[in-house]
Write a protein that holds these residues in place. Structure first.
Motif, PDB file in Angstrom:
ATOM      1  N   LYS A  72      16.980  52.648 -65.326  1.00  0.00           N
ATOM      2  CA  LYS A  72      17.642  53.868 -65.807  1.00  0.00           C
ATOM      3  C   LYS A  72      18.229  53.637 -67.188  1.00  0.00           C
ATOM      4  N   GLU A  73      18.729  52.444 -67.411  1.00  0.00           N
ATOM      5  CA  GLU A  73      19.325  52.121 -68.706  1.00  0.00           C
ATOM      6  C   GLU A  73      18.262  51.860 -69.775  1.00  0.00           C
ATOM      7  N   GLU A  74      17.255  51.061 -69.428  1.00  0.00           N
ATOM      8  CA  GLU A  74      16.237  50.644 -70.397  1.00  0.00           C
ATOM      9  C   GLU A  74      15.125  51.665 -70.612  1.00  0.00           C
ATOM     10  N   LEU A  75      14.816  52.439 -69.583  1.00  0.00           N
ATOM     11  CA  LEU A  75      13.736  53.437 -69.664  1.00  0.00           C
ATOM     12  C   LEU A  75      14.237  54.785 -69.141  1.00  0.00           C
ATOM     13  N   PRO A  76      15.107  55.438 -69.899  1.00  0.00           N
ATOM     14  CA  PRO A  76      15.699  56.690 -69.399  1.00  0.00           C
ATOM     15  C   PRO A  76      14.675  57.794 -69.144  1.00  0.00           C
ATOM     16  N   HIS A  77      13.490  57.696 -69.737  1.00  0.00           N
ATOM     17  CA  HIS A  77      12.462  58.726 -69.522  1.00  0.00           C
ATOM     18  C   HIS A  77      11.668  58.523 -68.235  1.00  0.00           C
ATOM     19  N   ALA A  78      11.845  57.394 -67.562  1.00  0.00           N
ATOM     20  CA  ALA A  78      11.072  57.097 -66.352  1.00  0.00           C
ATOM     21  C   ALA A  78      11.426  58.075 -65.231  1.00  0.00           C
ATOM     22  N   THR A  79      10.428  58.376 -64.416  1.00  0.00           N
ATOM     23  CA  THR A  79      10.627  59.207 -63.233  1.00  0.00           C
ATOM     24  C   THR A  79      10.851  58.281 -62.047  1.00  0.00           C
ATOM     25  N   HIS A  80      11.930  58.504 -61.327  1.00  0.00           N
ATOM     26  CA  HIS A  80      12.250  57.661 -60.173  1.00  0.00           C
ATOM     27  C   HIS A  80      11.798  58.349 -58.895  1.00  0.00           C
ATOM     28  N   LEU A  81      11.005  57.640 -58.119  1.00  0.00           N
ATOM     29  CA  LEU A  81      10.535  58.122 -56.824  1.00  0.00           C
ATOM     30  C   LEU A  81      11.321  57.391 -55.741  1.00  0.00           C
ATOM     31  N   TYR A  82      11.674  58.105 -54.686  1.00  0.00           N
ATOM     32  CA  TYR A  82      12.516  57.527 -53.636  1.00  0.00           C
ATOM     33  C   TYR A  82      11.851  57.661 -52.276  1.00  0.00           C
ATOM     34  N   ILE A  83      11.804  56.558 -51.557  1.00  0.00           N
ATOM     35  CA  ILE A  83      11.342  56.596 -50.168  1.00  0.00           C
ATOM     36  C   ILE A  83      12.542  56.954 -49.292  1.00  0.00           C
ATOM     37  N   ASN A  84      12.272  57.332 -48.069  1.00  0.00           N
ATOM     38  CA  ASN A  84      13.330  57.610 -47.105  1.00  0.00           C
ATOM     39  C   ASN A  84      14.100  56.315 -46.832  1.00  0.00           C
ATOM     40  N   LYS A  85      15.414  56.375 -46.904  1.00  0.00           N
ATOM     41  CA  LYS A  85      16.246  55.182 -46.711  1.00  0.00           C
ATOM     42  C   LYS A  85      16.056  54.541 -45.340  1.00  0.00           C
ATOM     43  N   ALA A  86      15.604  55.322 -44.381  1.00  0.00           N
ATOM     44  CA  ALA A  86      15.388  54.779 -43.036  1.00  0.00           C
ATOM     45  C   ALA A  86      14.316  53.689 -43.023  1.00  0.00           C
ATOM     46  N   TYR A  87      13.361  53.754 -43.956  1.00  0.00           N
ATOM     47  CA  TYR A  87      12.279  52.766 -44.002  1.00  0.00           C
ATOM     48  C   TYR A  87      12.655  51.534 -44.824  1.00  0.00           C
ATOM     49  N   ARG A  88      13.636  51.652 -45.693  1.00  0.00           N
ATOM     50  CA  ARG A  88      14.169  50.586 -46.537  1.00  0.00           C
ATOM     51  C   ARG A  88      13.182  50.000 -47.534  1.00  0.00           C
ATOM     52  N   GLU A  89      11.944  49.746 -47.134  1.00  0.00           N
ATOM     53  CA  GLU A  89      10.967  49.102 -48.008  1.00  0.00           C
ATOM     54  C   GLU A  89       9.767  50.016 -48.251  1.00  0.00           C
ATOM     55  N   VAL A  90       9.254  49.976 -49.464  1.00  0.00           N
ATOM     56  CA  VAL A  90       8.064  50.751 -49.801  1.00  0.00           C
ATOM     57  C   VAL A  90       6.915  50.342 -48.880  1.00  0.00           C
ATOM     58  N   ALA A  91       6.733  49.050 -48.695  1.00  0.00           N
ATOM     59  CA  ALA A  91       5.625  48.542 -47.877  1.00  0.00           C
ATOM     60  C   ALA A  91       5.752  48.933 -46.404  1.00  0.00           C
ATOM     61  N   ALA A  92       6.977  49.236 -45.949  1.00  0.00           N
ATOM     62  CA  ALA A  92       7.207  49.611 -44.548  1.00  0.00           C
ATOM     63  C   ALA A  92       7.163  51.124 -44.340  1.00  0.00           C
ATOM     64  N   THR A  93       7.028  51.878 -45.413  1.00  0.00           N
ATOM     65  CA  THR A  93       6.982  53.333 -45.318  1.00  0.00           C
ATOM     66  C   THR A  93       5.632  53.740 -44.727  1.00  0.00           C
ATOM     67  N   PRO A  94       5.633  54.560 -43.685  1.00  0.00           N
ATOM     68  CA  PRO A  94       4.356  54.990 -43.082  1.00  0.00           C
ATOM     69  C   PRO A  94       3.453  55.661 -44.122  1.00  0.00           C
ATOM     70  N   GLU A  95       2.166  55.426 -43.982  1.00  0.00           N
ATOM     71  CA  GLU A  95       1.199  55.933 -44.951  1.00  0.00           C
ATOM     72  C   GLU A  95       1.300  57.439 -45.188  1.00  0.00           C
ATOM     73  N   PRO A  96       1.390  58.277 -44.130  1.00  0.00           N
ATOM     74  CA  PRO A  96       1.477  59.722 -44.400  1.00  0.00           C
ATOM     75  C   PRO A  96       2.731  60.095 -45.209  1.00  0.00           C
ATOM     76  N   GLU A  97       3.817  59.424 -44.934  1.00  0.00           N
ATOM     77  CA  GLU A  97       5.076  59.686 -45.661  1.00  0.00           C
ATOM     78  C   GLU A  97       4.945  59.303 -47.136  1.00  0.00           C
ATOM     79  N   LEU A  98       4.388  58.130 -47.389  1.00  0.00           N
ATOM     80  CA  LEU A  98       4.207  57.663 -48.761  1.00  0.00           C
ATOM     81  C   LEU A  98       3.177  58.533 -49.493  1.00  0.00           C
ATOM     82  N   ALA A  99       2.128  58.924 -48.794  1.00  0.00           N
ATOM     83  CA  ALA A  99       1.106  59.794 -49.390  1.00  0.00           C
ATOM     84  C   ALA A  99       1.711  61.127 -49.815  1.00  0.00           C
TER      85      ALA A  99
END
Length: 115
Positions: A72-99
């Motif tokens: 956020k500090e170094e690349l203020p133009h970046a778009t931040h995507l957020y997974i559901n906090k319940a999954y905690r990890e991108v790799a643990a996010t179910p495929e349909p949810e991530l899709a």
């Protein structure tokens, strides 16, 4: 989605999880955890991150939060995507949810993942 876009993730497992779902070319960079100032500057210069569309998708944990704050500090133009906090990890996010997350941000997702 623009062909020169970049997505930044934390680990190789995240990269593989996302890559298999995409029906487009996308450069995905792994940070392998938090970044020091020098490494952050190298990333920005090497990949021209300050001149390209950048997406940040990191885990919903302490290290992901720290990394997100750095970006956020170094690349203020970046778009931040957020997974559901319940999954905690991108790799643990179910495929349909991530899709759905990717598709809602105009990434081309293979139809098989859009259940």
């Amino acid at each position: 989605m623009n062909g020169n876009s970049i997505m930044i993730v934390e680990g190789i497992t995240d990269k593989k999880h996302i890559s298999k779902m995409l029906d487009q070319a996308l450069e995905i960079i792994c940070t392998h955890g938090t970044l020091g100032v020098e490494r952050m500057e190298e990333l920005i210069l090497d990949y021209e991150l300050d001149h390209r569309p950048v997406y940040i998708l990191v885990d919903e944990d302490y290290s992901g939060y720290k990394l997100r704050e750095q970006f956020k500090e170094e690349l203020p133009h970046a778009t931040h995507l957020y997974i559901n906090k319940a999954y905690r990890e991108v790799a643990a996010t179910p495929e349909p949810e991530l899709a759905r997350l990717l598709a809602s941000n105009r990434f081309h997702v293979k139809p098989i993942y859009m259940m």
